[in-house]
Design an enzyme around this catalytic site. Structure first.
Site, short mmCIF file in Angstrom:
data_model
loop_
_atom_site.label_atom_id
_atom_site.label_comp_id
_atom_site.label_asym_id
_atom_site.label_seq_id
_atom_site.Cartn_x
_atom_site.Cartn_y
_atom_site.Cartn_z
N LYS A 165 0.73 -1.08 0.06
CA LYS A 165 0.02 0.00 0.00
C LYS A 165 0.79 1.21 0.06
O LYS A 165 1.41 1.67 1.05
CB LYS A 165 -0.92 0.00 1.23
CG LYS A 165 -2.23 0.39 1.11
CD LYS A 165 -2.35 2.14 0.86
CE LYS A 165 -2.22 2.86 1.84
NZ LYS A 165 -1.79 4.28 1.53
N GLY B 188 6.20 5.21 8.31
CA GLY B 188 5.43 6.52 8.48
C GLY B 188 5.61 7.19 9.80
O GLY B 188 6.33 6.91 10.45
N SER B 189 4.32 7.96 9.96
CA SER B 189 4.42 8.84 11.16
C SER B 189 3.85 8.05 12.37
O SER B 189 3.42 7.06 12.36
CB SER B 189 3.49 9.98 10.93
OG SER B 189 2.08 9.46 10.72
N GLY C 95 1.29 4.90 12.91
CA GLY C 95 1.76 3.72 13.45
C GLY C 95 1.02 3.25 14.90
O GLY C 95 0.87 2.08 14.83
N GLU D 77 8.27 1.72 11.52
CA GLU D 77 9.62 2.41 11.34
C GLU D 77 8.85 4.03 11.26
O GLU D 77 8.32 4.29 10.40
CB GLU D 77 10.16 2.06 9.94
CG GLU D 77 10.95 0.97 10.13
CD GLU D 77 11.92 0.80 10.90
OE1 GLU D 77 12.52 1.62 11.53
OE2 GLU D 77 12.62 -0.25 11.17
N CYS E 238 13.51 10.25 7.73
CA CYS E 238 13.11 9.94 9.12
C CYS E 238 14.19 10.27 9.96
O CYS E 238 14.19 10.73 11.19
CB CYS E 238 12.66 8.78 9.09
SG CYS E 238 13.78 7.36 8.52
N GLU F 84 8.94 16.58 15.02
CA GLU F 84 9.57 16.17 13.55
C GLU F 84 9.04 17.16 12.53
O GLU F 84 7.78 17.04 12.45
CB GLU F 84 9.19 14.75 12.98
CG GLU F 84 9.99 14.24 12.02
CD GLU F 84 9.58 12.85 11.51
OE1 GLU F 84 8.63 12.61 11.38
OE2 GLU F 84 10.51 12.28 11.13
P1 NAD Z 1 1.74 8.91 7.19
O1 NAD Z 1 1.85 8.29 8.60
O2 NAD Z 1 1.00 9.93 6.92
O3 NAD Z 1 1.21 7.77 5.95
C1 NAD Z 1 2.11 6.63 5.73
C2 NAD Z 1 1.34 5.64 5.16
O4 NAD Z 1 0.31 5.56 6.01
C3 NAD Z 1 0.72 6.03 3.99
O5 NAD Z 1 0.67 5.06 3.16
C4 NAD Z 1 -0.81 6.38 4.27
O6 NAD Z 1 -1.87 6.21 3.57
C5 NAD Z 1 -1.07 5.35 5.54
N1 NAD Z 1 -2.06 5.50 6.42
C6 NAD Z 1 -2.29 6.76 6.86
N2 NAD Z 1 -3.35 6.60 8.01
C7 NAD Z 1 -3.58 5.13 8.16
C8 NAD Z 1 -4.41 4.38 8.80
N3 NAD Z 1 -5.18 4.96 9.78
N4 NAD Z 1 -4.20 3.22 8.78
C9 NAD Z 1 -3.18 2.57 7.92
N5 NAD Z 1 -2.28 3.38 7.25
C10 NAD Z 1 -2.59 4.58 7.05
O7 NAD Z 1 3.48 9.29 6.99
P2 NAD Z 1 3.86 10.00 5.75
O8 NAD Z 1 3.68 11.49 5.80
O9 NAD Z 1 3.53 9.31 4.38
O10 NAD Z 1 5.67 9.67 6.14
C11 NAD Z 1 6.19 10.69 6.70
C12 NAD Z 1 6.52 10.09 8.00
O11 NAD Z 1 7.37 8.63 7.67
C13 NAD Z 1 7.56 10.84 8.78
O12 NAD Z 1 7.02 10.80 10.14
C14 NAD Z 1 9.13 10.17 8.71
O13 NAD Z 1 9.73 10.13 9.67
C15 NAD Z 1 8.35 8.59 8.44
N6 NAD Z 1 9.46 7.80 8.01
C16 NAD Z 1 10.17 6.92 8.79
C17 NAD Z 1 11.00 6.10 8.32
C18 NAD Z 1 11.90 5.11 9.02
O14 NAD Z 1 12.24 4.13 8.57
N7 NAD Z 1 11.79 4.96 10.28
C19 NAD Z 1 11.23 6.23 6.77
C20 NAD Z 1 10.75 6.94 6.09
C21 NAD Z 1 9.74 7.74 6.46
#
Ligand code: NAD
Length: 480
Positions: A183, A236-237, A241, A259, A293, A385
């Site tokens: 996804k 993601g965020s 998470g 992550e 990240c 962040e």
């Molecule tokens: P986000 O959490 O907004 O979205 C990430 C993914 O989750 C997207 O595909 C989104 O559609 C999905 N999503 C949103 N709501 C959801 C839900 N309720 N249930 C399941 N999935 C859902 O994050 P973003 O803005 O796409 O990415 C930025 C964040 O990712 C930053 O916080 C960054 O630090 C983090 N990040 C972490 C790493 C790591 O390895 N630690 C690497 C890259 C990015």
């Protein structure tokens, strides 16, 4: 909004389920704009809804019990090598598809494809080497531990590294015999749709082994709570998470790897290699326009070297402003620009701005590389962040003060220590509450070692053989 983005490659906008590009059960369509010139990329993107998620899970289960089960570990290794070749062959196309919606310089996106190639090759090597264990039968029982795949797994990814995060999940999942539903982020769906289609159409994997469900949080939520999925690997965020972990617990206790974000500290001691420290500190907060990240976004400089270091760092960051639009891309989209700007509105007066601190020009989503000096310890700019090229600089007297400041955070993804004193470096490496510590480097990761965070930066690890554990369940067989 002005015009359309020239289509260098065909843009896939459908879902990829059971070996075919198919339409969503929803008739709604979604658009994406180019953040460099605000042109429309496409307004035809389809999102997966409940019926589509069910169809993908059913196809994944069928593949798992059918053709994929017959692949030996060595055959899975071969598959991964072929996927590496496929990535290389389609480098231009995949890099363009995922760079365009977030304005990432294509050269950077191509480096990401190269990283994906290395990831597939690395896990191809592991496929037939992640063998089980056995323990002696001194008590009359021989014990064999099998590493069994979890089954239908799912990778939910962010937009900032769409290709690398896809490969970091897919490669260990397939190496250990799982199937995976991907996804991608709603901001960068194209490369992931195209890659799943390429891999299946080329006959590298049977239908149902790699599938892509584009969509937003609603699609992600359907996946996290699905009873037929046994694992979510999420990048993601922090907020998302937590939602995923709750949905996993409330449904079938599916395994979860998270992550998440960071606010990574880095220390510059007065005995450091000066040029090296300036180089890494600048790279750390500007690579991918600070949308990383593990960006070192809290920089602590020892008082005795502060004047000299801050002067050199300021010069280096000013040069980066000159590279905006060429070497350095914009923020991913208008909502990211708004998000970064809002920190500055809320925290106006809580910090001194040494460089940047504002939008660059009035076209596109460019933000000037920014140094903030001595921000209030409770300011959001300092604690949260930002996910842009914005670094907070503070001074410290000694090791103890640096440690206190560095560990005073809910994040723990990455930390850096710049010093020539190996004893100090090793002391701090032990004391920093962080998943990764760089000595004389920072905001750098390597496939051969685990990557992930402590505290609210995550749960579990990706990369290295630790990722293989995350996609397998140990099964103990006792023989009398
Ligand atoms: P986000 O959490 O907004 O979205 C990430 C993914 O989750 C997207 O595909 C989104 O559609 C999905 N999503 C949103 N709501 C959801 C839900 N309720 N249930 C399941 N999935 C859902 O994050 P973003 O803005 O796409 O990415 C930025 C964040 O990712 C930053 O916080 C960054 O630090 C983090 N990040 C972490 C790493 C790591 O390895 N630690 C690497 C890259 C990015």
């Amino acid at each position: 909004m002005a015009g359309r983005t020239p289509q260098k490659f065909q843009i896939p906008t459908q879902l990829f389920i059971n070996g075919k590009l198919v339409d969503s059960h929803s008739t709604e369509r979604h658009g994406l704009y180019n953040p460099i010139d605000e042109t429309l990329i496409t307004d035809q993107i389809q999102y997966a809804v409940a019926e589509d998620v069910d169809a993908a899970v059913a196809a994944a289960q069928a593949a798992l019990q059918g053709p994929w089960k017959k692949f030996t570990a060595a055959a899975r290794g071969d598959c991964l090598l072929k996927l590496a070749e496929l990535l290389l062959e389609h480098k231009e196309e995949l890099a363009w598809l995922d760079a365009t919606p977030i304005g990432k310089p294509e050269a950077f996106s191509k480096m990401e494809v190269d990283m994906g190639v290395s990831i597939f090759k690395y896990y191809a090597g592991w496929a037939d080497k992640y063998v089980g264990e056995s323990a002696p039968a001194h008590d009359g029982f021989m014990k064999i531990v099998r590493h069994e795949p979890l089954g239908v797994t799912c990778g939910i990814n962010p937009w900032n590294g769409p290709i690398s995060t896809m490969c970091l999940k897919l490669a260990p999942a397939l190496a250990t015999g799982n199937v995976m539903i991907l996804k991608p982020s709603e901001k960068t769906p194209f490369g992931t749709i195209r890659f799943a289609a390429l891999a299946t159409e080329a006959g590298i994997v049977p239908p149902g082994v790699i599938q892509t469900l584009p969509g937003d949080g609603k699609t992600g939520a359907l996946l996290s709570s699905h009873m037929g999925i046994r694992k979510i690997s999420f990048t993601g965020s922090v907020a998302t998470g937590k939602r995923i972990q709750q949905a996993a617990a409330a449904s079938n206790l599916k395994r979860v790897t998270l992550e998440l974000g960071g606010k990574s500290p880095s220390a510059i001691f007065d005995d450091c290699n000066f040029e090296n420290a300036v180089f890494w500190s600048t790279l750390a907060i500007t690579q991918n326009t600070g949308q990383a990240c593990f960006a070192a976004s809290r920089l602590y400089v020892q008082e005795s070297i502060a004047g000299k270091f801050i002067a050199a760092f300021t010069e280096a960051m000013k040069k980066k402003i000159e590279g905006l639009g060429t070497e350095l891309g914009p923020l991913a989209d208008a909502s990211q620009l708004q998000r970064v700007a809002s920190f500055f509105e809320r925290d106006a007066g809580k910090t001194q701005v040494l460089v940047g601190g504002k939008r660059h020009g009035d076209k596109g989503c460019f933000w000037e590389p920014t140094i903030l000096f001595n921000p209030d310890l409770n300011a959001e700019l300092y604690r949260e962040e930002i996910f842009g090229p914005v670094v907070c600089v503070r001074t410290f007297k000694d090791e103890a003060e640096f440690l206190r400041l560095a560990n005073d955070s809910e994040f723990g993804l990455m930390a850096g220590v710049f010093t020539q004193d190996i004893n100090r470096a090793m002391r701090l490496a032990a004391e920093l509450d962080s998943g990764v510590v760089g000595i004389n480097c920072v905001s750098y990761i390597n496939l051969e070692a685990p990557f992930g965070g402590t505290k609210q930066s995550g749960v579990g690890r990706e990369m290295s053989h630790y990722a293989l554990r995350a996609y397998t369940e140990p099964k103990t067989v006792l023989i009398k």
